[in-house]
Design a protein around this motif. Structure first.
Motif, PDB file in Angstrom:
ATOM      1  N   PHE A   5       0.856  -1.184   0.000  1.00  0.00           N
ATOM      2  CA  PHE A   5       0.000   0.000   0.000  1.00  0.00           C
ATOM      3  C   PHE A   5       0.891   1.233   0.000  1.00  0.00           C
ATOM      4  O   PHE A   5       1.873   1.299   0.728  1.00  0.00           O
ATOM      5  CB  PHE A   5      -0.906  -0.021   1.226  1.00  0.00           C
ATOM      6  CG  PHE A   5      -1.613   1.279   1.478  1.00  0.00           C
ATOM      7  CD1 PHE A   5      -2.656   1.677   0.665  1.00  0.00           C
ATOM      8  CD2 PHE A   5      -1.210   2.105   2.507  1.00  0.00           C
ATOM      9  CE1 PHE A   5      -3.303   2.884   0.886  1.00  0.00           C
ATOM     10  CE2 PHE A   5      -1.852   3.311   2.744  1.00  0.00           C
ATOM     11  CZ  PHE A   5      -2.906   3.699   1.923  1.00  0.00           C
ATOM     12  N   SER A   8      -3.552   6.910  -0.116  1.00  0.00           N
ATOM     13  CA  SER A   8      -4.991   7.034  -0.388  1.00  0.00           C
ATOM     14  C   SER A   8      -5.384   8.497  -0.427  1.00  0.00           C
ATOM     15  O   SER A   8      -4.730   9.337   0.205  1.00  0.00           O
ATOM     16  CB  SER A   8      -5.820   6.355   0.700  1.00  0.00           C
ATOM     17  OG  SER A   8      -5.736   4.975   0.627  1.00  0.00           O
ATOM     18  N   SER A  21      -6.976   4.276  -3.596  1.00  0.00           N
ATOM     19  CA  SER A  21      -5.791   3.759  -2.905  1.00  0.00           C
ATOM     20  C   SER A  21      -4.865   3.142  -3.941  1.00  0.00           C
ATOM     21  O   SER A  21      -5.310   2.384  -4.806  1.00  0.00           O
ATOM     22  CB  SER A  21      -6.178   2.695  -1.881  1.00  0.00           C
ATOM     23  OG  SER A  21      -7.084   3.224  -0.931  1.00  0.00           O
TER      24      SER A  21
END
Length: 195
Positions: A5, A8, A21
């Motif tokens: 990740f 976002s 995201s």
């Protein structure tokens, strides 16, 4: 594949506001995107999810050769209407063969070959997509149970093999037009899509 990740943000769209995201493979720098709505509140209920592979011609240029753009837009609208769900937008252009090979396959389709045979004539697989990145994406989004928006039974099987709890399937039949009838027939007859 190991993806991470990255970031976002809010993303206002014609269909409403999403959270976008970004996930990235630290080695290849390949990026995948999730669009989500209503995931701030944890829920153990099944969540609407579409796993959508990138289609520049359909998603961005509104190509009538496929049903990808209408599927993406219909899913965005449905998720907004339901108030909860996610789209995992995977950077796997042309069922994983890339844009250049996809256009080469288009040229063979212009000569009368279907989408499967066009790929095979280029010594490419009919479908080279992978879904391993979806496990990390769903975990980051907090989604445990999936109500998958798809017509593709192989996608369901692939996700289940990865340990994703696919509890239901919603069909998505949009975007049919006179120019993609053969394409949709090939998906049904040769790739087992459910229409």
């Amino acid at each position: 594949m190991s993806i991470e990740f990255v970031a976002s943000s809010k993303l206002p769209t014609a269909h409403g506001e999403f959270i976008i995201s970004v996930f990235q493979d630290p080695e290849t720098k390949e990026e995948h995107v999730a669009l989500s709505v209503g995931l701030e509140q944890f829920s153990n209920e099944p969540t609407l999810v579409r796993v959508h592979s990138e289609c520049l011609t359909g998603d961005a240029f509104s190509s009538l050769k496929c049903d990808c753009g209408p599927q993406l837009n219909a899913t965005m609208a449905l998720i907004q209407q339901q108030g909860r769900g996610a789209i995992l937008y995977l950077r796997q252009e042309g069922r994983g063969i890339g844009l250049t090979n996809k256009i080469r396959a288009y040229a063979l389709q212009d000569q009368g070959h279907d989408t499967v045979d066009a790929n095979l004539l280029l010594n490419l697989p009919a479908d080279a997509r992978r879904y391993d990145m979806t496990t990390i994406m769903l975990k980051q989004l907090g989604i445990q149970k999936v109500k998958l928006i798809t017509n593709n039974p192989k996608k369901i099987q692939s996700l289940k093999k990865l340990g994703i709890d696919v509890v239901d399937r919603l069909p998505l039949v949009v975007g049919k037009n006179p120019l993609n009838e053969d394409y949709l027939r090939t998906k049904r007859d040769r790739m087992d899509h459910m229409y």
